[in-house]
Design a protein around this motif. Sequence first.
Motif, PDB file in Angstrom:
ATOM      1  N   LYS A  64      39.853  46.575  45.790  1.00 13.80           N
ATOM      2  CA  LYS A  64      39.213  45.573  46.299  1.00 13.80           C
ATOM      3  C   LYS A  64      40.056  44.301  46.357  1.00 13.80           C
ATOM      4  N   SER A  65      40.882  44.033  45.645  1.00  8.82           N
ATOM      5  CA  SER A  65      41.890  42.919  45.642  1.00  8.82           C
ATOM      6  C   SER A  65      42.660  43.004  46.705  1.00  8.82           C
ATOM      7  N   GLN A 117      40.311  42.145  50.125  1.00  7.77           N
ATOM      8  CA  GLN A 117      39.839  40.758  50.043  1.00  7.77           C
ATOM      9  C   GLN A 117      40.708  39.914  50.907  1.00  7.77           C
ATOM     10  N   THR A 177      43.478  35.434  44.956  1.00 10.20           N
ATOM     11  CA  THR A 177      42.975  35.000  43.744  1.00 10.20           C
ATOM     12  C   THR A 177      44.028  34.521  42.682  1.00 10.20           C
ATOM     13  N   GLU A 186      39.690  37.061  37.918  1.00 10.07           N
ATOM     14  CA  GLU A 186      38.875  36.519  39.026  1.00 10.07           C
ATOM     15  C   GLU A 186      38.853  37.710  40.073  1.00 10.07           C
ATOM     16  N   THR A 187      39.934  38.565  40.300  1.00 11.26           N
ATOM     17  CA  THR A 187      39.882  39.763  40.937  1.00 11.26           C
ATOM     18  C   THR A 187      38.780  40.696  40.656  1.00 11.26           C
ATOM     19  N   LYS A 188      38.688  40.837  39.312  1.00 11.04           N
ATOM     20  CA  LYS A 188      37.527  41.516  38.711  1.00 11.04           C
ATOM     21  C   LYS A 188      36.194  41.110  38.993  1.00 11.04           C
ATOM     22  N   TYR A 189      35.892  39.770  38.757  1.00 10.75           N
ATOM     23  CA  TYR A 189      34.912  39.110  39.073  1.00 10.75           C
ATOM     24  C   TYR A 189      34.294  39.504  40.512  1.00 10.75           C
ATOM     25  N   ARG A 190      35.333  39.195  41.384  1.00 10.84           N
ATOM     26  CA  ARG A 190      35.005  39.297  42.881  1.00 10.84           C
ATOM     27  C   ARG A 190      34.836  40.639  43.358  1.00 10.84           C
ATOM     28  N   ILE A 250      31.103  41.083  42.127  1.00  7.12           N
ATOM     29  CA  ILE A 250      30.261  40.603  42.944  1.00  7.12           C
ATOM     30  C   ILE A 250      29.888  41.500  44.123  1.00  7.12           C
ATOM     31  N   HIS A 251      30.951  42.049  44.784  1.00  4.57           N
ATOM     32  CA  HIS A 251      31.134  42.853  46.073  1.00  4.57           C
ATOM     33  C   HIS A 251      30.178  44.240  45.668  1.00  4.57           C
TER      34      HIS A 251
END
Length: 192
Positions: free
Chosen positions: A165-166, A169, A173, A178-182, A185-186
């Motif tokens: 995902k990182s 995106q 980040t 923050e990457t794991k949080y995003r 969320i996705h």
Amino acid sequence: MIITGSDSSTIFEVKQHLFRTFKTKDLGPLRYFLGIEVASSLKSYFLSQVKYANEVIHRAGLTDTKLSDTPMELNVKLNTTDGVPLDNPTLYRELVGCLVYLTVTHPDLAYIVHVVSQFVSAPRSTHWAALLRILRYLRSTIFQDLLFSSTSSLDLVAYVDADWKSKKQIVVTRSTAETKYRAMIHATAEIV
């Protein structure tokens, strides 16, 4: 008011009410319904569409013994212009509809069936070849069905690859957290 659950006297009363009101019969435990075979034990339920899948393969006229390890070829992009139009697209449409129903017990087919279903209005020879590959894959995985444990919780669990995902995106980040949080969320948005 109808009460459901494991109360055998209430279940008996509901059945008797249905028998008096409608012309119905109690056929016993569920074994086969709408092409889905059901086997149950105290700890699990097993859903299978082996008979239905064999009928679909037979309907396609697939007489060879070739099998496929994957439902689609790698890096193949189907489009509306490659190949020649099918003379009679009816069989293609019927088989795609059957495959849509087979995704009930074969969720591994969902993506490729979605792809070939986009061409039902004007199928071509390349689409037919992709459909035959799906059927050969189905033949090789025909006995891989669904097993549901009756003792497991009904919690919804999702997994996400934060590294992948990182890379996809569009924002930068500052930390792996923050990457794991995003990514979380996705994934949550996809589930919803």
